[in-house]
Design a protein around this motif. Structure first.
Motif, PDB file in Angstrom:
ATOM      1  N   ILE A  80     -18.676  69.277  14.205  1.00  0.00           N
ATOM      2  CA  ILE A  80     -18.501  67.826  14.302  1.00  0.00           C
ATOM      3  C   ILE A  80     -17.656  67.319  13.134  1.00  0.00           C
ATOM      4  N   ALA A  81     -17.821  67.949  11.964  1.00  0.00           N
ATOM      5  CA  ALA A  81     -17.036  67.545  10.793  1.00  0.00           C
ATOM      6  C   ALA A  81     -15.546  67.720  11.040  1.00  0.00           C
ATOM      7  N   ASP A  82     -15.166  68.752  11.811  1.00  0.00           N
ATOM      8  CA  ASP A  82     -13.744  68.960  12.113  1.00  0.00           C
ATOM      9  C   ASP A  82     -13.161  67.775  12.862  1.00  0.00           C
ATOM     10  N   PHE A  83     -13.917  67.226  13.810  1.00  0.00           N
ATOM     11  CA  PHE A  83     -13.424  66.115  14.619  1.00  0.00           C
ATOM     12  C   PHE A  83     -13.387  64.806  13.835  1.00  0.00           C
ATOM     13  N   ALA A  84     -14.321  64.624  12.896  1.00  0.00           N
ATOM     14  CA  ALA A  84     -14.373  63.378  12.127  1.00  0.00           C
ATOM     15  C   ALA A  84     -13.388  63.365  10.969  1.00  0.00           C
ATOM     16  N   ALA A  85     -12.994  64.569  10.496  1.00  0.00           N
ATOM     17  CA  ALA A  85     -12.123  64.650   9.322  1.00  0.00           C
ATOM     18  C   ALA A  85     -10.714  64.166   9.653  1.00  0.00           C
TER      19      ALA A  85
ATOM     20  N   ARG B  16     -26.127  72.377  23.239  1.00  0.00           N
ATOM     21  CA  ARG B  16     -26.336  71.132  23.976  1.00  0.00           C
ATOM     22  C   ARG B  16     -26.464  69.948  23.012  1.00  0.00           C
ATOM     23  N   GLN B  17     -27.150  70.180  21.896  1.00  0.00           N
ATOM     24  CA  GLN B  17     -27.277  69.131  20.889  1.00  0.00           C
ATOM     25  C   GLN B  17     -25.910  68.785  20.296  1.00  0.00           C
ATOM     26  N   PHE B  18     -25.090  69.817  20.069  1.00  0.00           N
ATOM     27  CA  PHE B  18     -23.728  69.629  19.557  1.00  0.00           C
ATOM     28  C   PHE B  18     -22.907  68.781  20.539  1.00  0.00           C
ATOM     29  N   ASP B  19     -22.951  69.148  21.825  1.00  0.00           N
ATOM     30  CA  ASP B  19     -22.155  68.433  22.825  1.00  0.00           C
ATOM     31  C   ASP B  19     -22.591  66.979  22.958  1.00  0.00           C
ATOM     32  N   ALA B  20     -23.919  66.737  22.919  1.00  0.00           N
ATOM     33  CA  ALA B  20     -24.419  65.365  23.055  1.00  0.00           C
ATOM     34  C   ALA B  20     -23.970  64.506  21.877  1.00  0.00           C
ATOM     35  N   LEU B  21     -24.082  65.059  20.639  1.00  0.00           N
ATOM     36  CA  LEU B  21     -23.678  64.286  19.458  1.00  0.00           C
ATOM     37  C   LEU B  21     -22.170  64.054  19.453  1.00  0.00           C
ATOM     38  N   LYS B  22     -21.400  65.050  19.853  1.00  0.00           N
ATOM     39  CA  LYS B  22     -19.944  64.906  19.902  1.00  0.00           C
ATOM     40  C   LYS B  22     -19.545  63.799  20.872  1.00  0.00           C
ATOM     41  N   THR B  23     -20.184  63.774  22.040  1.00  0.00           N
ATOM     42  CA  THR B  23     -19.863  62.754  23.039  1.00  0.00           C
ATOM     43  C   THR B  23     -20.203  61.357  22.529  1.00  0.00           C
ATOM     44  N   ARG B  24     -21.362  61.224  21.886  1.00  0.00           N
ATOM     45  CA  ARG B  24     -21.799  59.902  21.412  1.00  0.00           C
ATOM     46  C   ARG B  24     -20.901  59.396  20.273  1.00  0.00           C
ATOM     47  N   LEU B  25     -20.588  60.253  19.317  1.00  0.00           N
ATOM     48  CA  LEU B  25     -19.752  59.815  18.200  1.00  0.00           C
ATOM     49  C   LEU B  25     -18.314  59.535  18.648  1.00  0.00           C
ATOM     50  N   ALA B  26     -17.838  60.306  19.625  1.00  0.00           N
ATOM     51  CA  ALA B  26     -16.493  60.039  20.147  1.00  0.00           C
ATOM     52  C   ALA B  26     -16.440  58.673  20.810  1.00  0.00           C
ATOM     53  N   ALA B  27     -17.511  58.317  21.539  1.00  0.00           N
ATOM     54  CA  ALA B  27     -17.558  57.006  22.180  1.00  0.00           C
ATOM     55  C   ALA B  27     -17.573  55.879  21.151  1.00  0.00           C
ATOM     56  N   GLU B  28     -18.150  56.129  19.972  1.00  0.00           N
ATOM     57  CA  GLU B  28     -18.170  55.115  18.909  1.00  0.00           C
ATOM     58  C   GLU B  28     -16.835  55.014  18.174  1.00  0.00           C
ATOM     59  N   GLY B  29     -15.924  55.964  18.399  1.00  0.00           N
ATOM     60  CA  GLY B  29     -14.617  55.918  17.756  1.00  0.00           C
ATOM     61  C   GLY B  29     -14.522  56.678  16.454  1.00  0.00           C
ATOM     62  N   LEU B  30     -15.513  57.536  16.125  1.00  0.00           N
ATOM     63  CA  LEU B  30     -15.483  58.273  14.865  1.00  0.00           C
ATOM     64  C   LEU B  30     -14.397  59.337  14.848  1.00  0.00           C
ATOM     65  N   PHE B  31     -13.892  59.730  16.018  1.00  0.00           N
ATOM     66  CA  PHE B  31     -12.864  60.765  16.064  1.00  0.00           C
ATOM     67  C   PHE B  31     -11.484  60.173  16.379  1.00  0.00           C
ATOM     68  N   SER B  32     -11.346  58.866  16.356  1.00  0.00           N
ATOM     69  CA  SER B  32     -10.105  58.217  16.767  1.00  0.00           C
ATOM     70  C   SER B  32      -8.958  58.597  15.820  1.00  0.00           C
ATOM     71  N   ASP B  33      -7.804  58.893  16.400  1.00  0.00           N
ATOM     72  CA  ASP B  33      -6.628  59.241  15.586  1.00  0.00           C
ATOM     73  C   ASP B  33      -6.152  58.059  14.752  1.00  0.00           C
ATOM     74  N   SER B  34      -6.368  56.843  15.235  1.00  0.00           N
ATOM     75  CA  SER B  34      -5.912  55.660  14.503  1.00  0.00           C
ATOM     76  C   SER B  34      -6.642  55.490  13.170  1.00  0.00           C
TER      77      SER B  34
END
Length: 444
Positions: free
Chosen positions: A242-247, A110-128
């Motif tokens: 989370i590192a996989d999504f940010a890398a 649950r902690q993983f999912d919450a952090l993933k959702t928040r960082l995705a909303a900030e754009g840390l996982f953006s392909d651009s």
């Protein structure tokens, strides 16, 4: 006489107790260790949850068991969502389990999912934001444990595929309370050194708890702010952090990361050998062609005496052509000169001056005729205008016996009511003006 006390049967008492518990206690989460697990033929599970100081009986019915993702056993530490109840038949206090999961895993997930959702909303996982990986890295940096199997696997693959690529290791812990901060510091140090074209950040496989350092926000932000492209290589292919999504790139394993970043040395060697053969064949063809051209030029080569004789004949021929062309040019120039003399005679200054004088006389005569005609027209127009002006002139009106009357302010009086008795007025006649005083106004 007192009323006799209300007497309840045991069944009634247990039923009221069960109803009271189920009504006043909502669904609760309980954590504990499983013991006395029983799986009868009915398909239900019965077991006890205990901690160091107490225990409680539990029941999980078949319709809820089908939704459970793991099979528990005695000694497992679990987290259960349950209803508080009472088994009326024996009066046993018990928990009715609605959901069961391994303790620790569910909370971390649950902690993983919450952090993933928040960082995705900030754009840390953006392909651009993701940077491309270098095709041929000059140096590869590795952020991992110096004693871990992941580092050995990466170095082994690099040594097998392309050992010429230098490697810079940034040692760090990959598990434990201080690991996340060390990983982030190592990434920052690599960016400060700026000696590597790409970084591999990772470790070998493990449980969710073992890999948790790569799920920390500090690591994700360090990866996001890195100017050096980062390949995340954490755990096995089924493990996601989370590192996989940010890398910039996610490799399924550390070995796969090394394969992605390193060219295949054997294939490159085969390619070099192929290019070497092609180069040798090209050089051989060019040498053969040059040899043939040399032979051809050798056959065309003549003795210097022959060359001098040929050049002497050519010089004689060119000299003769030059003399002929000069004679032709001189004759043409003489013809042009004669033609110019004839043209000059037709445009002699004396003849031109005489022609211009005649033209001046003609123009003067035309000008005088035009001016006389214009003067007659202007005089006639002036007479017509004078007659028209005289016809509408006020003086002409005065000549017929009329007068123009004005008050003391020299305002023209058009009506008798515009003045009053005793007022001085001026009457202008044809040959002068009269100063008058109004005695009486006689209306028409």
């Amino acid at each position: 006489m007192e009323n006799p006390p209300v007497t309840l049967t045991i069944s009634q008492l247990n039923r009221r107790a069960r109803q009271l518990l189920e009504t006043h206690l909502p669904l609760v989460w309980v954590e504990g260790e499983i013991s006395n697990l029983s799986r009868p033929a009915s398909g239900h599970w019965y077991f006890t949850l205990k901690d160091e100081q107490a225990q409680v009986r539990c029941a999980m019915f078949r319709n809820r068991i089908g939704l459970t993702t793991f099979r528990p056993d005695n000694g497992d530490h679990v987290l259960a969502r349950c209803r508080v109840s009472l088994y009326e038949g024996r009066g046993d206090f018990q928990l009715i389990i609605e959901h069961l999961e391994q303790a620790g895993y569910g909370a971390l997930q649950r902690q993983f999912d919450a952090l993933k959702t928040r960082l995705a909303a900030e754009g840390l996982f953006s392909d651009s934001h993701k940077a491309p990986l270098p095709g041929m890295p000059r140096r590869i940096g590795i952020v991992s444990s110096p004693s871990g199997a992941a580092l050995r696997d990466i170095l082994s693959v690099l040594g097998r595929r392309f050992p010429a690529i230098p490697v810079r290791i940034y040692p760090t812990a990959v598990q434990g309370r201080e690991a996340a901060a060390q990983i982030a510091d190592a990434i920052a140090l690599a960016n400060e050194d700026n000696q590597c074209d790409v970084l591999i950040v990772g470790r070998g496989g493990g449980s969710l708890e073992d890999l948790w350092s790569f799920n920390e926000e500090i690591v994700a932000r360090a990866i996001y702010h890195s100017r050096i492209p980062i390949v995340s290589a954490v755990g096995h292919e089924v493990d996601f952090t989370i590192a996989d999504f940010a890398a910039d790139y996610r490799a399924p394993t550390p070995s796969a990361a090394a394969e992605v970043l390193s060219p295949d040395g054997a294939k490159l060697l085969d390619r070099f050998r192929e290019m070497e053969g092609l180069l040798l064949r090209t050089i051989s063809r060019q040498l053969h062609a040059a040899s043939q051209r040399t032979d051809s030029l050798g056959k065309r080569l003549r003795h210097p005496g022959e060359q001098l004789q040929h050049q002497r004949r050519r010089l004689t021929y060119l000299g003769e052509r030059l003399r002929q062309q000069m004679k032709t040019a001189c004759a043409q120039r003489q013809l042009n000169l004669q033609h110019l003399h004839k043209r000059l005679g037709t445009v002699h200054p004396g003849i031109e001056l005489q022609r211009q004088r005649q033209r001046h006389r003609d123009l003067s005569e035309r000008l005088q005729l035009a001016m006389g005609k214009q003067l007659v027209q202007k005089q006639q127009r002036w007479k017509n205008s004078l007659q028209l002006l005289n016809a509408v002139s006020p003086l002409n009106t005065l000549e017929r016996g009329y007068a123009i009357v004005a008050d003391q302010q020299q305002q023209i009086l058009r009506h008798a009511r515009d003045t009053s008795p005793g007022e001085r007025i001026t009457a202008r006649l044809m040959d002068g003006s009269l100063q008058c005083t109004v005695d009486k106004i006689i209306p028409e």
